[in-house]
Write an enzyme that holds these catalytic residues in place. Structure first.
Site, PDB file in Angstrom:
ATOM      1  N   LYS A   9      36.300 -34.770  13.108  1.00 49.24           N
ATOM      2  CA  LYS A   9      36.015 -35.498  13.918  1.00 49.24           C
ATOM      3  C   LYS A   9      35.442 -37.114  13.572  1.00 49.24           C
ATOM      4  CE  LYS A   9      35.976 -32.261  17.740  1.00 49.24           C
ATOM      5  NZ  LYS A   9      35.116 -31.940  19.119  1.00 49.24           N
ATOM      6  N   TYR A  49      43.463 -33.632  24.999  1.00 46.22           N
ATOM      7  CA  TYR A  49      42.391 -32.877  25.345  1.00 46.22           C
ATOM      8  C   TYR A  49      42.306 -32.671  27.413  1.00 46.22           C
ATOM      9  CZ  TYR A  49      39.562 -32.605  21.420  1.00 46.22           C
ATOM     10  OH  TYR A  49      38.337 -32.051  20.375  1.00 46.22           O
ATOM     11  N   PHE A  57      32.616 -34.996  31.211  1.00 48.26           N
ATOM     12  CA  PHE A  57      32.054 -35.619  29.431  1.00 48.26           C
ATOM     13  C   PHE A  57      33.447 -36.159  29.087  1.00 48.26           C
ATOM     14  CE2 PHE A  57      32.564 -30.678  29.179  1.00 48.26           C
ATOM     15  CZ  PHE A  57      33.888 -30.709  27.713  1.00 48.26           C
ATOM     16  N   THR A  91      30.181 -24.402  19.887  1.00 50.29           N
ATOM     17  CA  THR A  91      30.520 -25.512  20.307  1.00 50.29           C
ATOM     18  C   THR A  91      29.218 -26.598  20.264  1.00 50.29           C
ATOM     19  OG1 THR A  91      31.502 -25.262  22.049  1.00 50.29           O
ATOM     20  CG2 THR A  91      31.627 -27.481  22.125  1.00 50.29           C
ATOM     21  N   ASN A 112      30.276 -33.196  17.162  1.00 50.37           N
ATOM     22  CA  ASN A 112      30.715 -31.275  16.793  1.00 50.37           C
ATOM     23  C   ASN A 112      31.758 -31.262  15.622  1.00 50.37           C
ATOM     24  OD1 ASN A 112      32.240 -31.522  18.053  1.00 50.37           O
ATOM     25  ND2 ASN A 112      31.767 -29.309  18.919  1.00 50.37           N
ATOM     26  N   HIS A 115      37.528 -29.788  15.076  1.00 47.22           N
ATOM     27  CA  HIS A 115      38.154 -29.013  16.189  1.00 47.22           C
ATOM     28  C   HIS A 115      38.708 -28.259  15.891  1.00 47.22           C
ATOM     29  CE1 HIS A 115      41.058 -28.253  19.836  1.00 47.22           C
ATOM     30  NE2 HIS A 115      41.660 -28.028  18.591  1.00 47.22           N
ATOM     31  N   GLU A 126      49.400 -27.458  19.771  1.00 45.50           N
ATOM     32  CA  GLU A 126      48.464 -28.847  19.375  1.00 45.50           C
ATOM     33  C   GLU A 126      49.240 -29.580  17.750  1.00 45.50           C
ATOM     34  OE1 GLU A 126      43.900 -27.197  21.339  1.00 45.50           O
ATOM     35  OE2 GLU A 126      44.670 -27.195  19.071  1.00 45.50           O
TER      36      GLU A 126
HETATM   37  P1  GTP Z   1      37.296 -27.740  20.527  1.00 45.11           P
HETATM   38  O1  GTP Z   1      37.552 -26.789  18.763  1.00 45.11           O
HETATM   39  O2  GTP Z   1      36.549 -29.337  20.052  1.00 45.11           O
HETATM   40  O3  GTP Z   1      38.084 -26.666  21.689  1.00 45.11           O
HETATM   41  O4  GTP Z   1      35.911 -27.182  20.652  1.00 45.11           O
HETATM   42  P2  GTP Z   1      34.912 -25.941  21.580  1.00 45.11           P
HETATM   43  O5  GTP Z   1      36.369 -25.119  21.735  1.00 45.11           O
HETATM   44  O6  GTP Z   1      34.383 -24.594  20.654  1.00 45.11           O
HETATM   45  O7  GTP Z   1      34.892 -26.411  22.881  1.00 45.11           O
HETATM   46  P3  GTP Z   1      35.329 -27.150  24.424  1.00 45.11           P
HETATM   47  O8  GTP Z   1      36.819 -26.509  24.237  1.00 45.11           O
HETATM   48  O9  GTP Z   1      34.757 -26.466  25.273  1.00 45.11           O
HETATM   49  O10 GTP Z   1      34.862 -28.924  24.763  1.00 45.11           O
HETATM   50  C1  GTP Z   1      35.963 -29.349  23.112  1.00 45.11           C
HETATM   51  C2  GTP Z   1      34.754 -30.577  22.907  1.00 45.11           C
HETATM   52  O11 GTP Z   1      34.883 -31.629  24.109  1.00 45.11           O
HETATM   53  C3  GTP Z   1      33.824 -29.698  22.133  1.00 45.11           C
HETATM   54  O12 GTP Z   1      34.235 -29.459  20.793  1.00 45.11           O
HETATM   55  C4  GTP Z   1      33.076 -31.022  22.168  1.00 45.11           C
HETATM   56  O13 GTP Z   1      33.239 -31.821  21.110  1.00 45.11           O
HETATM   57  C5  GTP Z   1      33.630 -31.690  24.002  1.00 45.11           C
HETATM   58  N1  GTP Z   1      32.528 -31.190  24.691  1.00 45.11           N
HETATM   59  C6  GTP Z   1      31.988 -30.282  25.552  1.00 45.11           C
HETATM   60  N2  GTP Z   1      31.014 -30.427  25.978  1.00 45.11           N
HETATM   61  C7  GTP Z   1      30.444 -30.861  26.002  1.00 45.11           C
HETATM   62  C8  GTP Z   1      29.152 -31.909  26.704  1.00 45.11           C
HETATM   63  O14 GTP Z   1      28.922 -31.949  27.361  1.00 45.11           O
HETATM   64  N3  GTP Z   1      29.279 -33.212  26.303  1.00 45.11           N
HETATM   65  C9  GTP Z   1      29.926 -33.976  25.115  1.00 45.11           C
HETATM   66  N4  GTP Z   1      30.361 -35.399  25.288  1.00 45.11           N
HETATM   67  N5  GTP Z   1      31.358 -33.468  24.869  1.00 45.11           N
HETATM   68  C10 GTP Z   1      31.680 -32.092  24.903  1.00 45.11           C
HETATM   69 MG    MG Z   2      38.642 -25.779  22.673  1.00 41.52          MG
END
Ligand code: GTP
Ligand code: MG
Length: 138
Positions: A9, A49, A57, A91, A112, A115, A126
């Site tokens: 990222k 996304y 968010f 995450t 973070n 992905h 994807e």
């Molecule tokens: P990915 O591998 O990126 O999909 O991460 P994940 O599967 O661990 O998380 P999820 O699919 O729940 O969320 C996708 C992405 O949204 C996360 O990796 C974060 O970058 C972002 N995200 C999730 N929760 C928050 C939040 O509370 N605030 C913000 N700003 N971003 C968030």
């Molecule tokens: Mg995810």
């Protein structure tokens, strides 16, 4: 062998950490079989996304993912999807286990660092959004 889709990222490219993250990926036994550095467009990020579009968010997420270059990758290995999720860590880096990429490098739940796909179906969708068959050399 299984394939998963990965993104380094904008917080990773901004801090010049793509090599450090790739070293963790390769040390875990995952092979980088495709890789390209791109500037994601708003449209690409919204499509990528789309599953999160009702989340509070979503706007922040799209604006972060388009805030600078990212590195899109295809990783290959045994149980690559689950293995990469384990290597990435939780995450929210506050909850990430020692030795994971997010524990070492992530700044916040939003910034973070990486992905990784969460299932075979999403991995296929994807990968297809960013790579054609010829781009992937296993
Ligand atoms: P990915 O591998 O990126 O999909 O991460 P994940 O599967 O661990 O998380 P999820 O699919 O729940 O969320 C996708 C992405 O949204 C996360 O990796 C974060 O970058 C972002 N995200 C999730 N929760 C928050 C939040 O509370 N605030 C913000 N700003 N971003 C968030
Ligand atoms: Mg995810």
């Amino acid at each position: 062998l299984e394939r998963t889709f990965s993104i380094l990222k904008p917080d990773a490219t901004a801090r010049n950490l793509t090599g450090a993250v790739n070293a963790v990926i390769e040390a875990a036994g995952l092979r980088i079989v495709a890789q390209r550095r791109i500037q994601m467009t708003t449209k690409q990020a919204e499509t990528f996304y789309a599953v999160h579009k009702e989340r509070p968010f979503f706007g922040e997420l799209v604006s972060f993912m388009t805030s600078g270059p990212v590195v899109v990758q295809v990783l290959e290995g045994e149980n690559a999807i689950a293995k990469y999720r384990e290597v990435m860590g939780a995450t929210n880096p506050a909850n990430a286990a020692d030795g994971t990429i997010r524990k070492q490098f992530a700044l916040s739940v939003g910034e973070n660092t990486v992905h990784g796909s969460d299932a075979p179906e999403t991995a296929a969708v994807e990968i297809a959004q960013f790579f054609s068959g010829n781009d992937i050399v296993g």
